[in-house]
Design a protein around this motif. Sequence first.
Motif, short mmCIF file in Angstrom:
data_model
loop_
_atom_site.label_atom_id
_atom_site.label_comp_id
_atom_site.label_asym_id
_atom_site.label_seq_id
_atom_site.Cartn_x
_atom_site.Cartn_y
_atom_site.Cartn_z
N PRO A 375 0.92 -1.36 -0.03
CA PRO A 375 0.00 0.04 0.12
C PRO A 375 0.84 1.24 -0.09
O PRO A 375 1.87 1.16 0.48
CB PRO A 375 -0.90 0.04 1.48
N ASP A 377 2.38 4.82 0.89
CA ASP A 377 2.64 5.62 2.42
C ASP A 377 2.49 7.17 2.08
O ASP A 377 3.19 7.82 1.01
CB ASP A 377 3.97 5.42 2.84
N THR A 459 -10.73 7.00 2.54
CA THR A 459 -10.10 5.86 3.49
C THR A 459 -8.62 6.41 4.05
O THR A 459 -8.46 5.70 5.09
CB THR A 459 -9.74 4.77 2.11
N THR A 460 -7.92 7.18 3.45
CA THR A 460 -6.51 7.44 4.10
C THR A 460 -7.14 8.20 5.45
O THR A 460 -6.60 7.94 6.59
CB THR A 460 -5.85 8.52 3.35
N HIS A 463 -8.00 5.25 7.96
CA HIS A 463 -7.11 4.37 8.45
C HIS A 463 -5.79 5.27 9.02
O HIS A 463 -5.09 4.48 9.93
CB HIS A 463 -6.80 3.24 7.58
N HIS A 464 -5.29 6.07 8.22
CA HIS A 464 -3.96 6.73 8.48
C HIS A 464 -4.30 7.49 9.97
O HIS A 464 -3.34 7.41 11.03
CB HIS A 464 -3.67 7.69 7.64
N ASP A 468 -3.08 4.12 11.89
CA ASP A 468 -1.77 3.96 11.44
C ASP A 468 -0.64 4.79 11.87
O ASP A 468 0.38 4.36 12.22
CB ASP A 468 -1.55 3.76 10.07
N ARG A 516 -7.32 -0.18 3.89
CA ARG A 516 -6.12 0.37 3.51
C ARG A 516 -6.46 0.80 1.88
O ARG A 516 -7.39 0.31 1.33
CB ARG A 516 -4.98 -0.43 3.46
N THR A 517 -5.51 1.63 1.49
CA THR A 517 -5.80 1.83 0.12
C THR A 517 -4.94 0.94 -0.68
O THR A 517 -3.98 0.64 -0.09
CB THR A 517 -5.51 3.42 -0.32
N ARG A 518 -5.22 0.76 -1.94
CA ARG A 518 -4.25 0.08 -2.85
C ARG A 518 -3.43 1.13 -3.55
O ARG A 518 -3.67 2.19 -3.70
CB ARG A 518 -4.77 -0.92 -3.64
#
Length: 573
Positions: A375, A377, A459-460, A463-464, A468, A516-518
């Motif tokens: 994924p 960063d 999405t970021t 999850h970020h 994360d 997560r993003t791909r």
Amino acid sequence: MSDHDLVVRGGSVVDGTGAPARTADVAVTGGVVTEVGKVAGTGRRELDADGLLVTPGFVDIHCHYDGQATWDSQLAPSSWHGVTTVVMGNCGVGFAPVHDEHHQRLIELMEGVEDIPGAALHEGLSWEWSSFAEYLDAVERRPHDIDVAGQVPHGALRLHVMGERGADREEATPDDIAAMAELARQAVEAGALGFTTSRTLNHRTSTGDPTPTLTASRDELVGIASGLGAAGLGVLQVVTDFLDLESEMATFRAMAEQSGRPISVSLAQSPVMPDMYRDVLRLIEQANADGIAFRAQVAARPVGILLGLQCTLQPFMTNPVFREIAGLPVADQARRMQDPDFRRRVLEAAIERDKTKLGGRLIDRFGNMFELGDPPDYEPDPATSIAARAAAAGVEPAALAYDLLAADEGRTFLYSPLLNYAEGNLDAVGEMLRHPHTVPGLSDGGAHVGTICDGSFPTTLLHHWGRDRERDRLDVPFIVERHCRATARTVGLLDRGVLAPGYKADLNLIDFDRLRTRRPEMRFDLPAGGKRLLQRAEGYVATIVSGEVVYEGGEHTGALPGRLVRGAQPAPA
Ligand SMILES: [Zn+2]
């Protein structure tokens, strides 16, 4: 017979109000949430949400699907990222109202400002409208995967009323202003959510001219805003460089004050003036203290560009030796790049490169350029930049970039964060996201399809910022409230963004640990074979719109319950 259309069982419900997660069922009937708690009856369909996060669908208020929504029933990539409502028509660009002779001009404006291929727009747009109301009708005729709402763009209003004078950025006369205000009034009465404009030099038409709206006067902006005021409907959205901060903000205040309509402005950390966002936020605080509804739309991560052989930009695009192979298919370019003699010639010529050419200031800033993994960063350590890695390996940065681009059949992406990364981290973003007068925005979903792929912001964000990031994480209920209820309220949609009885049944079932993003990918599926960057996500187990499952495990179910949202929507009784 079942008691409910749908029951989502036993999820960890984060309801969009900011309240902590609680284990609950969610029942839906007639497209509306009917119960949240221990649901007794059975559902015609039941989804097991044990171990999953259950949230309202995300409301993304900064998109550019104005063309795509007329030819495509799927509003991807946003609909792949948990978004159930998109608001388009931002930044003063769009396709109505329009006279027949201005079709080409509006295409050039959208192509230039939002990097959507002109050929795709030519082939894709049917132009079966003239007024904004007719444009909304055209969008409404096509069912979509998710809900979509439009705003009336200043660029189109200026061309419609002022013709060439408008395109040439001549000053609007009082008659021009009155005519634009009247069209804006008609647009919001027909269902536009608002009026939008652009005052940034970053926005240019595909012929290189500044946008028609760049230097519009305060009288013009306040006058058009007053058209919304006369209707008592709609919101105002602006994007600006804040070159003269005080006077710009005074203009925006005046627009909101005189019209009585809420306003929002795009805000990001500039690499040149890395503290200015704080001044903007201070002025916004002041405006709110004075009773004006003023918000900043802020991003979840850098606003960054993707570079690569498949993209609009890459470090060797102006290199005279590289240009020998620029016309080849990407995989063939990558193969030719493996040739040691060709490599040597390109790298020698790289030193001679003319920095004034297209993209010349962006394409080889190797100190602020990173290899994008899978994924990806989006908060990369500056010690992993192309320049830093090259120095550690004792090679030229251009040579490292070259070898990365030549690998993987030319599919490598390099990522250069332009905004929100002045300090080599996202601390400023965290500060902006926490601010009480901001909402998440700026994803630009549907736009910049050859250079930027930020439709995945939602999405970021989750999850970020919710999982994360090592320091200064945000609470998940806070993030969900911001990206559901707060964004919806910002544009007047009070019927969604909360999981409670009476609200619209737009939901996400999320496997949060897997979210997560791909890595982005380039597809050639726009009209006329135009290319666009798309990006998948993992972890969205189901996305539900009006009680119907539209995505399951990232795949479209075929359901198209998404509708045009006409105007502000009242809260449930
Ligand atoms: Zn925009």
